[in-house]
Enzyme design. Structure first.
Site, PDB file in Angstrom:
ATOM      1  N   GLU A  15       3.747  -4.444  43.553  1.00  0.00           N
ATOM      2  CA  GLU A  15       3.266  -3.305  44.143  1.00  0.00           C
ATOM      3  C   GLU A  15       4.264  -3.075  45.217  1.00  0.00           C
ATOM      4  O   GLU A  15       4.729  -3.667  46.162  1.00  0.00           O
ATOM      5  CB  GLU A  15       1.920  -3.616  44.962  1.00  0.00           C
ATOM      6  CG  GLU A  15       0.654  -3.666  44.000  1.00  0.00           C
ATOM      7  CD  GLU A  15      -0.609  -3.493  44.618  1.00  0.00           C
ATOM      8  OE1 GLU A  15      -0.668  -3.263  46.070  1.00  0.00           O
ATOM      9  OE2 GLU A  15      -1.538  -3.920  43.973  1.00  0.00           O
ATOM     10  N   ASP A  27      -0.136  -9.517  37.476  1.00  0.00           N
ATOM     11  CA  ASP A  27       0.292  -9.172  38.916  1.00  0.00           C
ATOM     12  C   ASP A  27       0.535 -10.173  39.865  1.00  0.00           C
ATOM     13  O   ASP A  27       0.044 -11.183  39.841  1.00  0.00           O
ATOM     14  CB  ASP A  27      -1.312  -8.443  39.516  1.00  0.00           C
ATOM     15  CG  ASP A  27      -1.074  -6.975  39.638  1.00  0.00           C
ATOM     16  OD1 ASP A  27      -0.177  -6.334  39.511  1.00  0.00           O
ATOM     17  OD2 ASP A  27      -2.554  -6.472  39.328  1.00  0.00           O
ATOM     18  N   GLU A  55      -0.454   5.068  40.538  1.00  0.00           N
ATOM     19  CA  GLU A  55      -2.233   4.794  40.699  1.00  0.00           C
ATOM     20  C   GLU A  55      -2.632   6.114  41.811  1.00  0.00           C
ATOM     21  O   GLU A  55      -2.242   6.190  42.801  1.00  0.00           O
ATOM     22  CB  GLU A  55      -2.706   3.583  41.355  1.00  0.00           C
ATOM     23  CG  GLU A  55      -3.963   3.325  41.650  1.00  0.00           C
ATOM     24  CD  GLU A  55      -4.726   1.895  41.667  1.00  0.00           C
ATOM     25  OE1 GLU A  55      -3.949   1.070  41.440  1.00  0.00           O
ATOM     26  OE2 GLU A  55      -5.866   1.846  41.927  1.00  0.00           O
ATOM     27  N   SER A  98      -7.248  -7.228  40.309  1.00  0.00           N
ATOM     28  CA  SER A  98      -8.283  -6.603  40.348  1.00  0.00           C
ATOM     29  C   SER A  98      -9.339  -7.860  39.946  1.00  0.00           C
ATOM     30  O   SER A  98     -10.421  -7.621  39.951  1.00  0.00           O
ATOM     31  CB  SER A  98      -8.507  -5.285  39.534  1.00  0.00           C
ATOM     32  OG  SER A  98      -8.066  -5.756  38.120  1.00  0.00           O
TER      33      SER A  98
HETATM   34  O1  KIV Z   1      -5.069  -5.031  39.329  1.00  0.00           O
HETATM   35  C1  KIV Z   1      -5.180  -4.134  38.558  1.00  0.00           C
HETATM   36  O2  KIV Z   1      -6.049  -3.885  37.899  1.00  0.00           O
HETATM   37  C2  KIV Z   1      -4.381  -3.048  38.748  1.00  0.00           C
HETATM   38  C3  KIV Z   1      -4.710  -1.820  37.713  1.00  0.00           C
HETATM   39  C4  KIV Z   1      -5.380  -1.113  38.935  1.00  0.00           C
HETATM   40  C5  KIV Z   1      -3.565  -0.997  37.712  1.00  0.00           C
HETATM   41  O3  KIV Z   1      -3.385  -2.982  39.329  1.00  0.00           O
END
Ligand code: KIV
Length: 272
Positions: free
Chosen positions: A123, A91, A190, A53
């Site tokens: 993911e 991530d 989510e 994000s």
């Molecule tokens: O990238 C992010 O902030 C996320 C959250 C929304 C779980 O994956």
């Protein structure tokens, strides 16, 4: 204090498992920079997510797809320097793990080696099984992410609630069981119906962390800019704002501009 006893204070994947077993809720927020992560860590958050994000809130992109592996590593390095107690999860970005499991492992190793992160988040479920297996085989802790997976936004076509229909809900449950079997230490769920999130949580030994998944999960995560009220346009039903930083910052900036223009700042006391 010895480095051994300091290390013992660090939240680990084992701590999280114990928390689930004891029914203790787990708190997680995103962070992308040193200063924010320092405040978060000191406040006692258990997990910090260096989320992709960052692509939205730090870089201003419409989706999470454009952020690169190098950019994620840069954000992760800044957060890791600040986190003395929290478990830091990073991530793995779009395009760096889906095609080939060896490429996925290379990407995960780069994140761990170059940033010092404690775990990565991936993911997907069955569709990325080989990549997750390969990453786990190198001893890298993996957090899964099911439901609304923003890297697939162009496939979904909308940010609406996922798995409302029986078939998708069943697939999600099967994916969750598979991720646990593969060895993931936790899952993000989510934007799915709260009944489904509670059912998945009850079916798993590993903790589930929800965002827009109701209260029947083992913990919660939010994007820090959203919960601090820095982004007024984004107001989904699941979001609780804990501050109105946008207003506080705007007032501060306006006061500063006015003081500069009037000559009030700097005063005699604010100069050498
Ligand atoms: O990238 C992010 O902030 C996320 C959250 C929304 C779980 O994956």
């Amino acid at each position: 204090m010895s480095s051994v006893s300091q290390a013992a204070k660090r939240i680990t994947t084992h701590t999280l498992l114990k928390m689930k077993q004891k029914g203790e809720k787990i708190s997680m927020l995103t962070a992308y920079d040193f200063t924010m992560a320092t405040i978060l860590d000191a406040a006692g958050i258990e997990m910090i997510l260096v989320g992709d994000s960052a692509s939205n809130v730090m870089a201003g992109h419409e989706t999470t797809l454009p952020i690169t592996l190098d950019q994620m590593i840069y954000h992760a390095q800044s957060v890791i320097r600040a986190a003395s107690r929290s478990l830091v999860v990073v991530d793995i970005p779009f395009g760096s793990y889906q095609g080939d499991s060896y490429n996925a492992l290379d990407s995960a190793v780069r994140i761990m080696k170059e940033s010092g992160a404690h775990a990565i988040k991936v993911e997907g479920g069955k569709n990325v099984e080989k990549s997750i297996k390969r990453i786990l085989s190198a001893g890298i802790p993996v957090m899964g992410h099911l439901g609304l997976t923003p890297q697939s936004i162009y496939k979904f076509g909308t940010y609406k609630v996922r798995a409302k229909e029986e078939e998708e809900a069943e697939q999600l449950l099967q994916d969750a069981l598979l991720l646990q079997e593969l060895g993931c230490f936790a899952l993000v769920l989510e934007k799915i119906p709260h009944q489904l999130a509670a059912k998945v949580t009850a079916a798993l030994d590993i903790p589930t962390i929800g965002i827009g998944a109701g209260g029947g999960v083992d913990g919660q995560v939010l994007v820090i800019h959203d919960m601090l009220g820095m982004n007024k346009e984004f107001s989904p039903r699941f979001l609780r704002r804990y501050a109105d930083l946008s207003t506080i910052m705007t007032d501060a900036f306006k006061n500063y501009i006015a003081d500069v223009k009037s000559g009030d700042f700097p005063s005699d006391k604010e100069q050498y």
